[in-house]
Design an enzyme around this catalytic site. Structure first.
Site, PDB file in Angstrom:
ATOM      1  N   ILE A  22      37.519  41.732  30.542  1.00 23.10           N
ATOM      2  CA  ILE A  22      38.173  41.114  31.692  1.00 23.10           C
ATOM      3  C   ILE A  22      39.426  41.931  31.978  1.00 23.10           C
ATOM      4  CG2 ILE A  22      39.273  39.374  30.188  1.00 23.10           C
ATOM      5  CD1 ILE A  22      39.069  37.441  32.648  1.00 23.10           C
ATOM      6  N   GLU A  23      39.417  42.643  33.119  1.00 23.40           N
ATOM      7  CA  GLU A  23      40.424  43.674  33.374  1.00 23.40           C
ATOM      8  C   GLU A  23      41.315  43.327  34.563  1.00 23.40           C
ATOM      9  OE1 GLU A  23      40.705  48.533  34.086  1.00 23.40           O
ATOM     10  OE2 GLU A  23      38.809  47.613  33.444  1.00 23.40           O
TER      11      GLU A  23
END
Length: 267
Positions: A160-161
């Site tokens: 999750i960026e």
């Protein structure tokens, strides 16, 4: 006591209880450093993992190889073959940002897959380029829905960026996925950085979430200057005749040299 390499079951059991560390390592020196430093997980190039030396250097590291999205012809079959190859080589999970259908096919075969949500560099044109994702209620909901689709497909986790930390923390409460946070706060299950950013060797864009813990670039520059100086000194000594000295050559007894020279008189 030697560390034990974590399993997928271990990681799942620690969800919400423990923050894992993950490092992108590009070479043997970085991999060895990750093992010695107590890093938990490494993202690695597939070719490094396939080398027979990998587990000698990194016996306790949870290894996650990744493949560029368009590196396979016919994504589903290509990624499936690649996933089997990586598991045979000793991977603990694989990173795959292909379609949900492709991820499902891999997961159905027992391959632990880590997908990608939020800022996805190779498809970020859909979310406005290299910028944060999920800063609005609608955007955050889309990130969550993508997570749920991965979960339904059987994925093990997602990277999750560049998602707001509060959004990551909230999503973590509503998914069983292992959340690998890259600039998305501590609400997930793992903190992930690139070794090049940590070591100060990144010559390109340094993302906001990166933190530099060393400046190896300046050290490499200093070492290169020393290297050039040493080579130049060698050239200078050869030119002026001070290299080589008697301590650098093998001696022969005068009598043996005379006998050798006498042999030429007969020719």
């Amino acid at each position: 006591m030697a560390r034990r390499k974590p399993t997928v079951a271990d990681v799942r059991a620690n969800k919400g209880k423990f923050q894992y560390t993950m490092m992108r390592t590009e070479n043997w020196e970085e991999l060895e450093a990750a093992e010695a430093a107590g890093i938990d997980m490494v993202s690695v190039p597939p070719e490094l993992l396939k080398d027979a030396r990998f587990r000698e250097v990194a016996p306790s590291l949870f290894a996650v190889p990744g493949l560029p999205l368009w590196a396979n012809d016919g994504p589903a079959d290509g990624f499936l073959r690649w996933g089997f190859e990586m598991m045979r080589a000793g991977a603990d999970a694989v990173y795959c940002a292909a379609s949900i259908a492709t991820v499902k096919r891999m997961a159905d075969e027992g391959i632990p897959v880590i997908g990608h949500v939020g800022l996805i560099p190779h498809t970020c044109t859909w979310t406005g380029g290299f910028r944060a994702v999920g800063k609005t209620a609608e955007g955050a909901a889309q990130v969550y829905e993508r997570c749920k689709r991965y979960e339904e497909a059987g994925a093990f986790g997602v990277e999750i960026e560049v998602v707001p930390a509060e959004v990551t923390a909230e999503i973590a409460k509503h998914t069983s996925l292992f959340l690998v946070s890259m600039g998305a706060g501590t609400g997930g299950d793992c903190q992930y950085l690139f070794g090049t950013d940590v070591l100060g060797t990144n010559s390109g864009h340094v993302p906001r979430h990166a933190k530099q813990y060393a400046n190896l670039a300046s050290e490499f520059e200093r070492i290169q200057k020393i290297r050039i100086g040493a080579f130049r000194a060698f050239v200078d000594e050869v030119r002026c005749g001070t290299y080589r000295g008697p301590e650098h050559v093998v001696a022969i007894a005068p009598s043996e040299l005379e006998a050798f020279r006498a042999g030429f008189a007969d020719k």
